[in-house]
Design a protein around this motif. Structure first.
Motif, PDB file in Angstrom:
ATOM      1  N   ILE A 155      17.699  21.794 -50.675  1.00  0.00           N
ATOM      2  CA  ILE A 155      17.169  20.951 -49.607  1.00  0.00           C
ATOM      3  C   ILE A 155      16.089  20.068 -50.205  1.00  0.00           C
ATOM      4  O   ILE A 155      15.016  20.547 -50.580  1.00  0.00           O
ATOM      5  CB  ILE A 155      16.610  21.801 -48.461  1.00  0.00           C
ATOM      6  CG1 ILE A 155      17.687  22.715 -47.889  1.00  0.00           C
ATOM      7  CG2 ILE A 155      16.038  20.913 -47.358  1.00  0.00           C
ATOM      8  CD1 ILE A 155      17.194  23.657 -46.808  1.00  0.00           C
ATOM      9  N   TYR A 182      21.686  19.543 -49.271  1.00  0.00           N
ATOM     10  CA  TYR A 182      21.414  19.218 -47.866  1.00  0.00           C
ATOM     11  C   TYR A 182      20.289  18.181 -47.873  1.00  0.00           C
ATOM     12  O   TYR A 182      19.106  18.538 -47.911  1.00  0.00           O
ATOM     13  CB  TYR A 182      21.003  20.472 -47.101  1.00  0.00           C
ATOM     14  CG  TYR A 182      22.054  21.561 -47.148  1.00  0.00           C
ATOM     15  CD1 TYR A 182      23.130  21.563 -46.273  1.00  0.00           C
ATOM     16  CD2 TYR A 182      21.981  22.581 -48.109  1.00  0.00           C
ATOM     17  CE1 TYR A 182      24.094  22.553 -46.329  1.00  0.00           C
ATOM     18  CE2 TYR A 182      22.943  23.573 -48.170  1.00  0.00           C
ATOM     19  CZ  TYR A 182      23.996  23.552 -47.274  1.00  0.00           C
ATOM     20  OH  TYR A 182      24.953  24.534 -47.339  1.00  0.00           O
ATOM     21  N   ARG A 194      13.211  16.315 -40.341  1.00  0.00           N
ATOM     22  CA  ARG A 194      14.463  16.198 -41.077  1.00  0.00           C
ATOM     23  C   ARG A 194      14.680  17.418 -41.987  1.00  0.00           C
ATOM     24  O   ARG A 194      15.816  17.872 -42.178  1.00  0.00           O
ATOM     25  CB  ARG A 194      14.444  14.915 -41.906  1.00  0.00           C
ATOM     26  CG  ARG A 194      14.360  13.645 -41.053  1.00  0.00           C
ATOM     27  CD  ARG A 194      15.697  13.354 -40.390  1.00  0.00           C
ATOM     28  NE  ARG A 194      16.718  13.077 -41.371  1.00  0.00           N
ATOM     29  CZ  ARG A 194      16.872  11.890 -41.949  1.00  0.00           C
ATOM     30  NH1 ARG A 194      16.087  10.879 -41.637  1.00  0.00           N
ATOM     31  NH2 ARG A 194      17.845  11.706 -42.828  1.00  0.00           N
ATOM     32  N   CYS A 196      13.664  20.417 -41.276  1.00  0.00           N
ATOM     33  CA  CYS A 196      14.103  21.480 -40.370  1.00  0.00           C
ATOM     34  C   CYS A 196      15.582  21.339 -40.041  1.00  0.00           C
ATOM     35  O   CYS A 196      16.322  22.326 -39.979  1.00  0.00           O
ATOM     36  CB  CYS A 196      13.266  21.467 -39.097  1.00  0.00           C
ATOM     37  SG  CYS A 196      11.529  21.950 -39.331  1.00  0.00           S
ATOM     38  N   GLU A 197      16.024  20.096 -39.821  1.00  0.00           N
ATOM     39  CA  GLU A 197      17.448  19.873 -39.527  1.00  0.00           C
ATOM     40  C   GLU A 197      18.314  20.278 -40.707  1.00  0.00           C
ATOM     41  O   GLU A 197      19.368  20.916 -40.532  1.00  0.00           O
ATOM     42  CB  GLU A 197      17.671  18.396 -39.190  1.00  0.00           C
ATOM     43  CG  GLU A 197      17.017  17.952 -37.882  1.00  0.00           C
ATOM     44  CD  GLU A 197      17.172  16.456 -37.650  1.00  0.00           C
ATOM     45  OE1 GLU A 197      17.828  15.796 -38.499  1.00  0.00           O
ATOM     46  OE2 GLU A 197      16.652  15.962 -36.639  1.00  0.00           O
ATOM     47  N   ALA A 198      17.898  19.918 -41.919  1.00  0.00           N
ATOM     48  CA  ALA A 198      18.682  20.289 -43.102  1.00  0.00           C
ATOM     49  C   ALA A 198      18.740  21.804 -43.280  1.00  0.00           C
ATOM     50  O   ALA A 198      19.795  22.374 -43.597  1.00  0.00           O
ATOM     51  CB  ALA A 198      18.087  19.634 -44.348  1.00  0.00           C
ATOM     52  N   GLY A 200      18.409  24.066 -40.872  1.00  0.00           N
ATOM     53  CA  GLY A 200      19.265  24.599 -39.822  1.00  0.00           C
ATOM     54  C   GLY A 200      20.744  24.382 -40.120  1.00  0.00           C
ATOM     55  O   GLY A 200      21.580  25.246 -39.839  1.00  0.00           O
ATOM     56  N   ARG A 201      21.071  23.216 -40.695  1.00  0.00           N
ATOM     57  CA  ARG A 201      22.459  22.930 -41.042  1.00  0.00           C
ATOM     58  C   ARG A 201      22.960  23.896 -42.122  1.00  0.00           C
ATOM     59  O   ARG A 201      24.089  24.409 -42.046  1.00  0.00           O
ATOM     60  CB  ARG A 201      22.564  21.480 -41.525  1.00  0.00           C
ATOM     61  CG  ARG A 201      23.978  20.996 -41.748  1.00  0.00           C
ATOM     62  CD  ARG A 201      24.039  19.474 -41.779  1.00  0.00           C
ATOM     63  NE  ARG A 201      23.180  18.902 -42.803  1.00  0.00           N
ATOM     64  CZ  ARG A 201      22.043  18.254 -42.558  1.00  0.00           C
ATOM     65  NH1 ARG A 201      21.604  18.115 -41.306  1.00  0.00           N
ATOM     66  NH2 ARG A 201      21.315  17.756 -43.548  1.00  0.00           N
ATOM     67  N   ALA A 202      22.117  24.190 -43.098  1.00  0.00           N
ATOM     68  CA  ALA A 202      22.501  25.131 -44.153  1.00  0.00           C
ATOM     69  C   ALA A 202      22.704  26.534 -43.595  1.00  0.00           C
ATOM     70  O   ALA A 202      23.634  27.252 -43.993  1.00  0.00           O
ATOM     71  CB  ALA A 202      21.441  25.136 -45.251  1.00  0.00           C
ATOM     72  N   ASP A 204      23.542  27.321 -40.467  1.00  0.00           N
ATOM     73  CA  ASP A 204      24.726  27.344 -39.589  1.00  0.00           C
ATOM     74  C   ASP A 204      26.023  27.362 -40.394  1.00  0.00           C
ATOM     75  O   ASP A 204      26.988  28.023 -40.009  1.00  0.00           O
ATOM     76  CB  ASP A 204      24.706  26.136 -38.656  1.00  0.00           C
ATOM     77  CG  ASP A 204      23.559  26.200 -37.652  1.00  0.00           C
ATOM     78  OD1 ASP A 204      23.056  27.311 -37.427  1.00  0.00           O
ATOM     79  OD2 ASP A 204      23.162  25.147 -37.120  1.00  0.00           O
ATOM     80  N   ARG A 205      26.074  26.651 -41.494  1.00  0.00           N
ATOM     81  CA  ARG A 205      27.309  26.576 -42.270  1.00  0.00           C
ATOM     82  C   ARG A 205      27.610  27.863 -43.039  1.00  0.00           C
ATOM     83  O   ARG A 205      28.770  28.157 -43.327  1.00  0.00           O
ATOM     84  CB  ARG A 205      27.221  25.411 -43.259  1.00  0.00           C
ATOM     85  CG  ARG A 205      27.265  24.043 -42.574  1.00  0.00           C
ATOM     86  CD  ARG A 205      27.248  22.942 -43.614  1.00  0.00           C
ATOM     87  NE  ARG A 205      27.287  21.612 -43.012  1.00  0.00           N
ATOM     88  CZ  ARG A 205      27.262  20.476 -43.702  1.00  0.00           C
ATOM     89  NH1 ARG A 205      27.183  20.517 -45.034  1.00  0.00           N
ATOM     90  NH2 ARG A 205      27.302  19.313 -43.093  1.00  0.00           N
ATOM     91  N   SER A 238      14.899  32.601 -41.771  1.00  0.00           N
ATOM     92  CA  SER A 238      16.199  32.267 -42.361  1.00  0.00           C
ATOM     93  C   SER A 238      16.936  33.523 -42.822  1.00  0.00           C
ATOM     94  O   SER A 238      16.375  34.342 -43.541  1.00  0.00           O
ATOM     95  CB  SER A 238      16.006  31.317 -43.543  1.00  0.00           C
ATOM     96  OG  SER A 238      17.224  31.145 -44.243  1.00  0.00           O
TER      97      SER A 238
END
Length: 455
Positions: A155, A182, A194, A196-198, A200-202, A204-205, A238
Motif C-alpha cells: 500500500i 494497492y 485513500r 484507508c480505502e486501499a 480496506g480493499r486489500a 476484502d479481497r 486488520s
C-alpha cells in the motif's frame, strides 16, 4: 542612497528618477532589514528541516498565519546540543537578512531554545496516548507475519520511491513471491482517506498473506496521513498482518505503533515480510540431506532385522519332523499310563488319604484357643478403659482448678482497661480511667477515683 552608483543613461527625464539594478535593490533592502532588525527573538514551529553535509541547518519557522525561511550555520548549530525535529516549537534569536540572489528575506539564527511542542506534534502525542490506553500498541495482540507468503500486498503511491525500493528488494530476495499493489497517495489532505480505502480493499479481497504500508521519509507534515486515527484503527483490526515502513529509521508514526511489525525503512519492510529464496533453498537442501540420511538408516536397520528373521526361520519339513517326534513321545507315555494295574492306583489313593488325615488340624483345640483369646482381649480392654477413666477424671480436676472462672466464683475479679489489657498494677492507671470488671456472675463498668500502689 548616495552610496549607490547612479545610471544617468537610464534616467527618466520626465520624472527625474534613478533606475537601479535588481542586485542593487536587493542589497539595499538587505541593509535596511539588518538595520531595522539587528537582533530579534522569534517564536515558531520548525518545518522542512534539512541538515546539509556542510553542517548547516536549513529550515522554516511557521505559526498559524505565516512562514519564514531560516538558516543556522554549522558553528552555531553545534552549540545547540541537539538536533531539532519538525513539529517542535522553539524560540529563535536571529538577525533578519536578505538572500540577494533570490530576493528572499530569511532569518539567520544565532541561538535557539525550546518553547513547547508544535500543534501537529501535540496532536500526535495525544492520539498516541489515547490509543495506547486502549491497548492497541500491546505486543500480545500483534501477530508475526507469514514467513513464506504466497503473495504480498504493498500500500503506497505508484510514484513513490518507496515502491521502487520494495519491488527491488523483493525481486532480489524472493522473486517467487507475487506482489500486488494497492495504490494510494501518501501525502496531502485526502491521503489518509485513500490509504484507508486501499487497506480496506486489500482486506476484502483476501488475496495476500502480508501487507506492507510504506512511504519514504519527510517532515512531520509529509508523514501526517500515517498519523490518522481511522487508519490506525483499521491497521490494528486488520486480519492480515501489517508491516509498516514509513520514513527513515528515526521517523515514527501512529501506524508504526499499531502495525504488527515496524520496519525502519521501506526496504527493511520488504526484507521482513518473507524469507529470502536463498535461505529457503538452503533449508530445503538441508531437509533433503536429513531425509536421505534417515532413509539410509531405516533401510540398514530393516536389512538387519531381515537377517535375524532369516536366521530364526525353520523350514516346513523340519517343523513337521519335530512335531512327529513329539507326537510319538506322547503316544508312548499314554500307552504306559494305560497299562498300570488298578490295584496300584488304589493303594496310592489310600496312602494319600492317610497323609491328609494326619496333616489336618484339630478343630476343637483351635476353638478352645480362640475362646481363651477372646476372654483375654475383653479383660485387657476393660482394664485399659478403667485406666483411661481415672486419667480423664484427674485431668478434669486439674482443668477445673486452673479455670479462671472458678477463681472468680470465689469472689475475685478481673479488671481490664478500655483497650482490653488486664490491670496488674494500680500505678498504671490514672484518675478518670474507664475500667471493665469481670465477676463470677456478670461484668461492671467503673471509673477510677483514686489509685494507690503497693509500698
Amino acid at each position: 542612497m548616495d552610496d549607490f552608483p547612479r545610471f544617468t543613461a537610464g534616467r527618466d527625464d520626465r520624472e527625474g528618477q534613478e533606475i537601479w539594478s535588481v542586485g542593487q535593490l536587493n542589497r539595499r533592502v538587505g541593509e535596511l532589514l539588518q538595520g531595522a532588525f539587528s537582533r530579534v527573538w522569534v517564536r515558531g514551529e520548525i518545518s522542512n528541516f534539512t541538515q546539509a553535509a556542510s553542517g548547516h541547518w536549513y529550515f522554516s519557522i511557521k505559526d498559524e498565519r505565516a512562514t519564514v525561511r531560516a538558516v543556522m550555520f554549522r558553528g552555531r548549530a553545534q552549540a545547540v546540543g541537539f538536533v531539532p525535529r519538525a513539529g517542535e516549537k522553539f524560540e529563535f534569536r536571529a538577525t533578519v537578512t536578505l538572500y540577494e540572489p533570490r530576493g528572499d528575506y530569511q532569518l539567520q539564527v544565532e541561538a535557539m531554545r525550546r518553547a513547547g511542542r508544535g500543534d501537529l506534534h501535540e496532536a500526535f502525542l495525544a492520539l498516541k496516548e489515547r490509543l495506547a490506553a486502549e491497548g492497541l500498541f500491546e505486543p500480545s495482540r500483534k501477530r508475526a507475519p507469514v514467513s513464506m507468503p504466497c503473495a504480498v500486498g504493498v500500500i503506497t503511491s505508484l510514484a513513490a520511491a518507496a515502491l521502487r525500493d520494495v519491488l527491488s528488494a523483493l525481486a532480489r530476495r524472493a522473486p517467487h513471491v507475487r506482489v500486488i499493489i494497492y495504490p494510494a497517495p501518501v501525502q496531502g489532505m485526502a491521503a489518509a482517506g485513500r490509504l484507508c480505502e486501499a487497506l480496506g480493499r486489500a482486506i476484502d479481497r483476501k488475496e495476500v498473506d502480508t501487507l506492507l504500508l510504506v512511504r519514504g521519509g519527510g517532515s512531520l507534515e509529509d508523514l501526517w496521513s500515517f498519523n490518522d486515527e481511522t487508519l490506525a484503527r483499521m491497521v490494528a483490526a486488520s486480519p492480515i498482518p501489517v508491516i509498516s515502513g514509513v520514513g527513515h529509521e528515526t521517523d515514527f508514526t501512529i501506524a508504526d505503533f499499531v502495525a504488527d511489525v515496524r520496519a525502519p525503512t521501506p526496504t527493511a519492510a520488504a526484507e521482513l515480510c518473507c524469507r529470502s529464496l536463498s535461505s529457503c533453498t538452503d533449508q530445503l537442501q538441508a531437509l533433503v540431506r536429513a531425509l536421505t540420511s534417515r532413509q539410509s538408516r531405516f533401510l540398514e536397520h530393516a536389512a538387519m532385522r531381515l537377517d535375524r528373521a532369516v536366521a530364526m526361520l525353520v523350514s516346513p519339513q523340519e517343523r513337521l519332523r519335530q512335531q512327529g517326534d513329539r507326537l510319538a513321545a506322547l503316544t508312548q507315555r499314554l500307552a504306559r499310563a494305560a497299562g498300570q494295574p488298578a490295584q496300584a492306583r488304589a493303594q496310592r489313593l489310600q496312602a494319600i488319604q492317610a497323609r491328609l488325615a494326619m496333616a489336618g488340624p484339630d478343630m476343637q483345640i483351635r476353638r478352645d484357643r480362640l475362646a481363651r483369646l477372646r476372654r483375654d482381649m475383653a479383660a485387657s480392654a476393660e482394664r485399659l478403659l478403667e485406666r483411661r477413666r481415672h486419667r480423664l477424671a484427674a485431668e478434669l480436676q486439674t482443668l477445673r482448678a486452673l479455670d479462671p472462672h472458678t477463681v472468680l466464683d470465689r469472689g475475685y475479679a478481673i479488671v481490664r482497661q478500655a483497650n482490653g489489657k488486664i490491670v496488674k498494677n494500680a500505678l498504671d492507671l490514672k484518675v478518670g480511667d474507664q475500667l471493665g470488671v469481670e465477676l463470677g456472675q456478670g461484668e461492671l463498668q467503673v471509673r477510677v477515683l483514686q489509685a494507690h500502689g503497693l509500698l
